[in-house]
Design a protein around this motif. Structure first.
Motif, mmCIF file in Angstrom:
data_model
loop_
_atom_site.group_PDB
_atom_site.id
_atom_site.type_symbol
_atom_site.label_atom_id
_atom_site.label_comp_id
_atom_site.label_asym_id
_atom_site.label_seq_id
_atom_site.Cartn_x
_atom_site.Cartn_y
_atom_site.Cartn_z
ATOM 1 N N ARG A 128 -10.190 82.405 -88.902
ATOM 2 C CA ARG A 128 -9.498 81.966 -90.110
ATOM 3 C C ARG A 128 -8.185 82.721 -90.312
ATOM 4 O O ARG A 128 -7.143 82.134 -90.534
ATOM 5 N N CYS A 129 -8.248 84.075 -90.224
ATOM 6 C CA CYS A 129 -7.023 84.827 -90.511
ATOM 7 C C CYS A 129 -6.343 85.349 -89.252
ATOM 8 O O CYS A 129 -5.253 85.885 -89.310
ATOM 9 N N ASN A 130 -7.014 85.179 -88.100
ATOM 10 C CA ASN A 130 -6.427 85.610 -86.825
ATOM 11 C C ASN A 130 -6.039 87.087 -86.851
ATOM 12 O O ASN A 130 -5.098 87.504 -86.219
ATOM 13 N N PHE A 131 -6.795 87.877 -87.618
ATOM 14 C CA PHE A 131 -6.459 89.298 -87.690
ATOM 15 C C PHE A 131 -7.675 90.186 -87.493
ATOM 16 O O PHE A 131 -7.684 91.030 -86.617
ATOM 17 N N ALA A 132 -8.681 90.021 -88.328
ATOM 18 C CA ALA A 132 -9.805 90.955 -88.302
ATOM 19 C C ALA A 132 -10.567 90.862 -86.998
ATOM 20 O O ALA A 132 -11.028 89.793 -86.635
ATOM 21 N N GLU A 189 -19.001 85.232 -88.334
ATOM 22 C CA GLU A 189 -18.365 85.015 -89.631
ATOM 23 C C GLU A 189 -19.317 84.368 -90.632
ATOM 24 O O GLU A 189 -19.165 84.524 -91.830
ATOM 25 N N ALA A 190 -20.313 83.670 -90.119
ATOM 26 C CA ALA A 190 -21.217 82.960 -91.021
ATOM 27 C C ALA A 190 -22.271 83.870 -91.629
ATOM 28 O O ALA A 190 -23.041 83.456 -92.481
ATOM 29 N N ARG A 191 -22.307 85.123 -91.207
ATOM 30 C CA ARG A 191 -23.369 86.022 -91.656
ATOM 31 C C ARG A 191 -23.284 86.331 -93.149
ATOM 32 O O ARG A 191 -24.290 86.493 -93.807
ATOM 33 N N THR A 192 -22.099 86.495 -93.687
ATOM 34 C CA THR A 192 -21.975 86.827 -95.103
ATOM 35 C C THR A 192 -20.882 85.995 -95.738
ATOM 36 O O THR A 192 -20.077 85.373 -95.060
ATOM 37 N N ASN A 193 -20.854 86.015 -97.062
ATOM 38 C CA ASN A 193 -19.788 85.302 -97.774
ATOM 39 C C ASN A 193 -18.763 86.278 -98.325
ATOM 40 O O ASN A 193 -17.980 85.928 -99.196
ATOM 41 N N HIS A 194 -18.756 87.513 -97.824
ATOM 42 C CA HIS A 194 -17.831 88.513 -98.346
ATOM 43 C C HIS A 194 -16.455 88.430 -97.690
ATOM 44 O O HIS A 194 -15.479 88.944 -98.219
ATOM 45 N N HIS A 195 -16.361 87.812 -96.526
ATOM 46 C CA HIS A 195 -15.070 87.622 -95.862
ATOM 47 C C HIS A 195 -14.551 86.254 -96.289
ATOM 48 O O HIS A 195 -14.903 85.229 -95.732
ATOM 49 N N THR A 196 -13.709 86.220 -97.317
ATOM 50 C CA THR A 196 -13.344 84.973 -97.983
ATOM 51 C C THR A 196 -12.026 84.404 -97.480
ATOM 52 O O THR A 196 -11.259 85.069 -96.789
ATOM 53 N N ASN A 197 -11.759 83.167 -97.879
ATOM 54 C CA ASN A 197 -10.498 82.512 -97.501
ATOM 55 C C ASN A 197 -9.296 83.238 -98.094
ATOM 56 O O ASN A 197 -8.258 83.383 -97.444
ATOM 57 N N GLU A 198 -9.422 83.707 -99.340
ATOM 58 C CA GLU A 198 -8.315 84.435 -99.967
ATOM 59 C C GLU A 198 -8.007 85.712 -99.194
ATOM 60 O O GLU A 198 -6.847 86.080 -99.005
ATOM 61 N N GLU A 199 -9.053 86.378 -98.767
ATOM 62 C CA GLU A 199 -8.888 87.597 -97.988
ATOM 63 C C GLU A 199 -8.200 87.282 -96.661
ATOM 64 O O GLU A 199 -7.282 87.989 -96.238
ATOM 65 N N CYS A 200 -8.648 86.225 -96.006
ATOM 66 C CA CYS A 200 -8.045 85.817 -94.733
ATOM 67 C C CYS A 200 -6.559 85.537 -94.895
ATOM 68 O O CYS A 200 -5.737 85.941 -94.065
ATOM 69 N N GLN A 201 -6.216 84.824 -95.958
ATOM 70 C CA GLN A 201 -4.820 84.474 -96.179
ATOM 71 C C GLN A 201 -3.966 85.723 -96.368
ATOM 72 O O GLN A 201 -2.854 85.825 -95.838
ATOM 73 N N THR A 202 -4.493 86.695 -97.089
ATOM 74 C CA THR A 202 -3.747 87.927 -97.328
ATOM 75 C C THR A 202 -3.500 88.677 -96.026
ATOM 76 O O THR A 202 -2.384 89.149 -95.767
ATOM 77 N N PHE A 203 -4.511 88.802 -95.202
ATOM 78 C CA PHE A 203 -4.335 89.524 -93.942
ATOM 79 C C PHE A 203 -3.458 88.749 -92.966
ATOM 80 O O PHE A 203 -2.743 89.345 -92.156
ATOM 81 N N ARG A 204 -3.496 87.442 -93.052
ATOM 82 C CA ARG A 204 -2.587 86.641 -92.219
ATOM 83 C C ARG A 204 -1.145 86.890 -92.646
ATOM 84 O O ARG A 204 -0.248 87.088 -91.817
ATOM 85 N N LEU A 224 0.771 95.443 -91.334
ATOM 86 C CA LEU A 224 -0.353 96.296 -90.983
ATOM 87 C C LEU A 224 -0.239 96.818 -89.554
ATOM 88 O O LEU A 224 -0.482 97.997 -89.285
ATOM 89 N N MET A 225 0.178 95.944 -88.648
ATOM 90 C CA MET A 225 0.256 96.338 -87.246
ATOM 91 C C MET A 225 1.447 97.262 -86.982
ATOM 92 O O MET A 225 1.334 98.243 -86.245
ATOM 93 N N GLU A 226 2.581 96.969 -87.601
ATOM 94 C CA GLU A 226 3.767 97.805 -87.391
ATOM 95 C C GLU A 226 3.546 99.227 -87.911
ATOM 96 O O GLU A 226 4.057 100.198 -87.334
ATOM 97 N N ASN A 227 2.803 99.369 -88.987
ATOM 98 C CA ASN A 227 2.558 100.685 -89.571
ATOM 99 C C ASN A 227 1.237 101.305 -89.113
ATOM 100 O O ASN A 227 0.834 102.350 -89.615
ATOM 101 N N GLU A 228 0.590 100.644 -88.144
ATOM 102 C CA GLU A 228 -0.672 101.133 -87.574
ATOM 103 C C GLU A 228 -1.684 101.473 -88.669
ATOM 104 O O GLU A 228 -2.325 102.518 -88.674
ATOM 105 N N ILE A 229 -1.805 100.538 -89.598
ATOM 106 C CA ILE A 229 -2.719 100.725 -90.726
ATOM 107 C C ILE A 229 -4.080 100.146 -90.383
ATOM 108 O O ILE A 229 -4.183 99.015 -89.907
ATOM 109 N N ASN A 230 -5.110 100.948 -90.594
ATOM 110 C CA ASN A 230 -6.475 100.486 -90.387
ATOM 111 C C ASN A 230 -6.909 99.691 -91.617
ATOM 112 O O ASN A 230 -7.145 100.251 -92.687
#
Length: 517
Positions: free
Chosen positions: A70-74, A82-97, A103-109
């Protein structure tokens, strides 16, 4: 509160809001079952982390491009998880996308900010839940400018405030982010990853359970399943209007360490019965042998002092000699070093236990940590085809010693007590069978020993069967049930032995007794 509720909310100036029993509650009775409003990694670490299944990325996948579909990041163990829980949401995916490059340029975990971010999203998508979250205690006044505050400032607050926000949402204030960090640090429960496939710890935030007040002995037993549903059982009988209590820290720490953990992580001073007694209700978790009389034990006389090793006086219960806390701290530091350096060898551990007993009570929390190390070594030996008798006996004796302490500090139903009871039953069986094979006991006596092991298993199961089946303790309960069935069959087989055989054993035992006398 509904008519079937077993708890209700009370208020006091000292505790704030807390839970009390709405009716008499029996041991083992379910008080609360609750799903988390947010779950995420607890410890900040550099390992890849699966946002969906709540696991660290196995080493076999390190360096490969497994990502969230979904977010091509995590990073994920597999897309299917991904189907195991509902805690990884679409809104979260959009933010990380949207913030992938930042995040990658600053090497942020991203795992470091994940749970705080999930909590902040609740404010915008679930106002009813947010209203309850907003009422939770954060202790901002006590946290400000502490090392924890400064860490969250750098690793969480500043990062989230630099995020590209979803459309129509303003960046959160620093104060709000610090409040969310405080709410999580103060109120979240430690959880294990699903199936306990690794040692990665998670944190989960619950609306109702967080209102339980603290007591170092508690009156509840908590379990969490693979979907992070929290179940709170009564560990002992709780009378109507009595507080529902949970131990926020470890029961196998000394008073000074427990109080320090609560002071630095939960921001209050514990005044429970265990903490205010110099000898911790005769558990002696902190007791040091008096260097003067070598008979009595030294206990901390003023448990309210912030640093028990600086200004507190420690007094011997026998000769009344007092000592400064610095001497106690120096003694414990030496003992800790010796324990850390001790190899996982039974003889060396036993030698160190004997050496430390010249300074510490046998129940001292450092001695207990060494005994846990000894039990680990004994388990390896006892699983061999022909374990040494003295090691089998040592395992049984050590389990009893640890269990007796747990009876004081974890009254009633206890996960650790269930494990100790389970581990006691096998040495009892092994020793009994050896005595019978050596013709030192009769088959009737053998039956008595096997019945003793059976009682240990049954008592262990009353505690372990409360555990979700996929947890290590739940799997142990399944194994215990199988062993109980086998043991019952074994007892029936022994009881069915012919009477003639019983007399032979009895006669030989008597003859041996005459020779000895």
């Amino acid at each position: 509160m509904t008519s079937t509720a077993k708890y209700k909310t009370a208020y006091s100036k000292k505790l704030g809001r807390y839970l009390v029993a709405a009716k008499n509650i029996s041991p083992g009775e379910v008080i609360i079952r609750e799903d988390p409003i947010a779950v995420g990694p607890m410890m900040y670490k550099k390992d890849s982390f699966c946002f969906a299944c709540m696991r660290t990325l196995p080493k076999i996948f390190k360096g490969r491009q497994y990502t969230c579909s979904r977010c091509n990041f995590a990073p994920l163990c597999s897309v299917a998880c991904e189907a195991r829980t509902n805690h990884h949401t679409n809104e979260e995916c959009q933010t990380f996308r949207d913030n992938r490059d930042f995040l990658m340029e600053n090497e942020i975990n991203a795992a470091e900010i994940l749970l705080t971010w999930r909590l902040w999203l609740i404010k915008h998508k679930n106002p009813i839940v947010w209203e309850k979250v907003d009422c939770m205690e954060a202790h901002l006044d006590k946290r400000i400018n502490t090392p924890v505050w400064k860490d969250r400032e750098v690793n969480v607050v500043d990062i989230i405030r630099r995020f590209r926000m979803p459309a129509g949402i303003e960046p959160p204030s620093a104060e709000l982010m610090h409040k969310l960090c405080g709410i999580l640090d103060v109120n979240a429960f430690e959880l294990r990853s699903p199936d306990a496939v690794d040692s990665f710890l998670l944190r989960g935030l619950y609306i109702e359970a967080t209102l339980m007040a603290h007591d170092c002995r508690g009156n509840t037993h908590l379990t969490v399943d693979d979907n992070f549903q929290l179940t709170i059982y009564a560990s002992v009988a709780i009378k109507q209007d009595e507080p529902i209590l949970f131990n926020y820290t470890s029961s196998l720490l000394g008073t000074a360490d427990r109080k320090e953990h609560l002071r630095e992580g939960k921001y209050f001073e514990c005044e429970c019965s265990l903490c205010t007694d110099p000898y911790e209700l005769e558990s002696h978790l902190s007791s040091v042998l008096c260097p003067r009389c070598k008979k009595g034990f030294i206990g901390m006389q003023n448990t309210s002092i912030l640093d028990p090793y600086e200004r507190t006086r420690w007094q011997c219960q026998m000769c009344k000699k007092t000592y400064g806390g610095r001497l106690i701290r120096a003694t414990l530091n030496i003992c800790r070093t010796l324990i850390d350096e001790c190899e996982d060898d039974i003889k060396k551990i036993e030698g160190l236990l004997k050496k430390l007993s010249q300074s510490l009570h046998t129940n001292h929390f450092l001695m207990l940590s060494l005994k846990q190390k000894l039990l680990t070594a004994c388990r390896k030996e006892i699983s061999s085809p022909n374990p040494q008798k003295k090691i089998v006996q040592k395992m049984l004796d050590t389990c009893k010693e640890v269990y007796n302490v747990l009876e004081i500090v974890e009254p009633g139903i206890s996960r650790l007590k269930g494990i100790m009871l389970y581990e006691m039953h096998l040495p009892v069986i092994i020793l009994a069978n050896r005595l019978y094979s050596a013709r030192e006991i009769s088959s009737t006596q053998l039956t008595c020993h096997l019945e003793e092991a059976k009682d240990l298993l049954k008592k262990a199961l009353t505690m372990l069967l409360l555990e979700p089946p996929t947890t290590p303790e739940g799997k142990l309960a399944k194994r215990a049930l199988e062993e109980l069935r086998a043991l019952n069959q074994n007892i029936n087989d022994v009881k069915s032995l012919p009477l003639k055989e019983l007399k032979i054993h009895t006669r030989k035992t008597k003859e041996r007794s005459k020779k000895i006398n």
